[in-house]
Write a protein that holds these residues in place. Structure first.
Motif, PDB file in Angstrom:
ATOM      1  N   ILE A 176       0.867  -1.167   0.000  1.00  0.00           N
ATOM      2  CA  ILE A 176       0.000   0.000   0.000  1.00  0.00           C
ATOM      3  C   ILE A 176       0.911   1.226   0.000  1.00  0.00           C
ATOM      4  O   ILE A 176       1.654   1.449   0.949  1.00  0.00           O
ATOM      5  N   ALA A 177       0.864   1.992  -1.094  1.00  0.00           N
ATOM      6  CA  ALA A 177       1.716   3.173  -1.243  1.00  0.00           C
ATOM      7  C   ALA A 177       0.864   4.429  -1.141  1.00  0.00           C
ATOM      8  O   ALA A 177      -0.166   4.547  -1.803  1.00  0.00           O
ATOM      9  N   ASN A 178       1.306   5.361  -0.324  1.00  0.00           N
ATOM     10  CA  ASN A 178       0.608   6.623  -0.134  1.00  0.00           C
ATOM     11  C   ASN A 178       1.106   7.617  -1.185  1.00  0.00           C
ATOM     12  O   ASN A 178       2.202   8.155  -1.070  1.00  0.00           O
TER      13      ASN A 178
ATOM     14  N   ASN B 295      -3.178  12.739 -10.215  1.00  0.00           N
ATOM     15  CA  ASN B 295      -4.357  13.049 -11.025  1.00  0.00           C
ATOM     16  C   ASN B 295      -4.546  12.080 -12.183  1.00  0.00           C
ATOM     17  O   ASN B 295      -5.656  11.866 -12.641  1.00  0.00           O
ATOM     18  N   ASP B 296      -3.476  11.510 -12.669  1.00  0.00           N
ATOM     19  CA  ASP B 296      -3.529  10.607 -13.819  1.00  0.00           C
ATOM     20  C   ASP B 296      -2.730   9.350 -13.473  1.00  0.00           C
ATOM     21  O   ASP B 296      -1.522   9.434 -13.240  1.00  0.00           O
ATOM     22  N   ILE B 297      -3.392   8.190 -13.433  1.00  0.00           N
ATOM     23  CA  ILE B 297      -2.688   6.958 -13.059  1.00  0.00           C
ATOM     24  C   ILE B 297      -1.599   6.596 -14.059  1.00  0.00           C
ATOM     25  O   ILE B 297      -0.714   5.800 -13.748  1.00  0.00           O
TER      26      ILE B 297
ATOM     27  N   ASP C 153      -2.237  -7.265  -9.350  1.00  0.00           N
ATOM     28  CA  ASP C 153      -3.403  -6.397  -9.458  1.00  0.00           C
ATOM     29  C   ASP C 153      -3.058  -5.096  -8.756  1.00  0.00           C
ATOM     30  O   ASP C 153      -2.615  -5.104  -7.605  1.00  0.00           O
ATOM     31  N   ALA C 154      -3.237  -3.961  -9.445  1.00  0.00           N
ATOM     32  CA  ALA C 154      -2.939  -2.663  -8.851  1.00  0.00           C
ATOM     33  C   ALA C 154      -4.150  -1.752  -9.014  1.00  0.00           C
ATOM     34  O   ALA C 154      -4.724  -1.661 -10.099  1.00  0.00           O
ATOM     35  N   THR C 155      -4.538  -1.095  -7.918  1.00  0.00           N
ATOM     36  CA  THR C 155      -5.654  -0.157  -7.947  1.00  0.00           C
ATOM     37  C   THR C 155      -5.241   1.126  -7.235  1.00  0.00           C
ATOM     38  O   THR C 155      -4.357   1.113  -6.367  1.00  0.00           O
ATOM     39  N   TYR C 156      -5.882   2.225  -7.608  1.00  0.00           N
ATOM     40  CA  TYR C 156      -5.609   3.515  -6.979  1.00  0.00           C
ATOM     41  C   TYR C 156      -6.927   4.133  -6.543  1.00  0.00           C
ATOM     42  O   TYR C 156      -7.852   4.275  -7.339  1.00  0.00           O
TER      43      TYR C 156
ATOM     44  N   LEU D 153      -2.206   3.684  -3.584  1.00  0.00           N
ATOM     45  CA  LEU D 153      -1.952   2.707  -4.629  1.00  0.00           C
ATOM     46  C   LEU D 153      -1.811   1.364  -3.923  1.00  0.00           C
ATOM     47  O   LEU D 153      -0.939   1.190  -3.071  1.00  0.00           O
ATOM     48  N   ILE D 154      -2.697   0.431  -4.242  1.00  0.00           N
ATOM     49  CA  ILE D 154      -2.700  -0.882  -3.593  1.00  0.00           C
ATOM     50  C   ILE D 154      -2.303  -1.922  -4.628  1.00  0.00           C
ATOM     51  O   ILE D 154      -2.965  -2.074  -5.657  1.00  0.00           O
ATOM     52  N   ILE D 155      -1.207  -2.626  -4.341  1.00  0.00           N
ATOM     53  CA  ILE D 155      -0.671  -3.622  -5.263  1.00  0.00           C
ATOM     54  C   ILE D 155      -0.769  -4.988  -4.595  1.00  0.00           C
ATOM     55  O   ILE D 155      -0.224  -5.203  -3.510  1.00  0.00           O
ATOM     56  N   HIS D 156      -1.472  -5.905  -5.250  1.00  0.00           N
ATOM     57  CA  HIS D 156      -1.699  -7.252  -4.734  1.00  0.00           C
ATOM     58  C   HIS D 156      -0.813  -8.216  -5.526  1.00  0.00           C
ATOM     59  O   HIS D 156      -0.928  -8.317  -6.744  1.00  0.00           O
ATOM     60  N   LEU D 157       0.057  -8.920  -4.820  1.00  0.00           N
ATOM     61  CA  LEU D 157       1.031  -9.829  -5.439  1.00  0.00           C
ATOM     62  C   LEU D 157       0.852 -11.244  -4.891  1.00  0.00           C
ATOM     63  O   LEU D 157       0.374 -11.430  -3.775  1.00  0.00           O
ATOM     64  N   HIS D 158       1.282 -12.230  -5.674  1.00  0.00           N
ATOM     65  CA  HIS D 158       1.178 -13.635  -5.278  1.00  0.00           C
ATOM     66  C   HIS D 158       2.564 -14.283  -5.277  1.00  0.00           C
ATOM     67  O   HIS D 158       3.368 -14.053  -6.171  1.00  0.00           O
TER      68      HIS D 158
END
Length: 144
Positions: free
Chosen positions: A50-52, A57-59, A112-115, A120-125
């Motif tokens: 989880i990145a702050n 404004n633009d991913i 999977d990465a979402t903002y 910014l939340i990055i889900h890794l396996h």
């Protein structure tokens, strides 16, 4: 390995050696070496980073790279407002790069990465190499 992991201890030692508050005048400069701030959470087989990153404004202004057991974040933040002069400058603005060492190797094809709301939340396996998978071994009986 995170070079700023023991920053509080270093800070205390430098203040002891050079005088209390010596680093205070440099903290606004030094904090940007650690941008964006991140939390890394793990289970046995998954990692959340989880990145702050406020003000994105633009991913498309941020890039995420994965390389075996490290994650790299690169991007640009523009917090300047047209027609206004900057009076106090504490929020990060400009280009950033941050490399994060992960607790174990991860798959490069399951990310999977979402903002949302500045995070910014990055889900890794976890990457489990074929040679590390549990495998049943057949036993041969030798006749006497």
């Amino acid at each position: 390995m995170d070079p700023f992991k023991n920053w509080q201890e270093w800070h205390k030692n430098i203040d002891t050696f050079l005088g209390d508050g010596f680093l205070s005048s440099f903290e606004s400069i030094l904090q940007y070496n650690h941008f964006p701030l991140v939390n890394v959470c793990k289970t046995e087989n998954e990692i959340l980073v989880i990145a702050n990153i406020p003000g994105l404004n633009d991913i498309n202004n941020v890039d995420v790279y994965i390389d075996y057991q490290s994650l790299e974040l690169k991007g640009d933040i523009n917090l300047r407002y047209k027609g206004y002069n900057l009076v106090q400058d504490e929020l990060f603005n400009g280009h950033f790069e941050r490399s994060i060492e992960l607790p174990y190797p991860v798959k490069d094809d399951r990310i999977d990465a979402t903002y949302q709301n500045g995070l910014l939340i990055i889900h890794l396996h976890r990457l489990i190499p074929d040679d590390m998978r549990r495998q049943k071994i057949s036993i041969k009986k030798i006749e006497e």
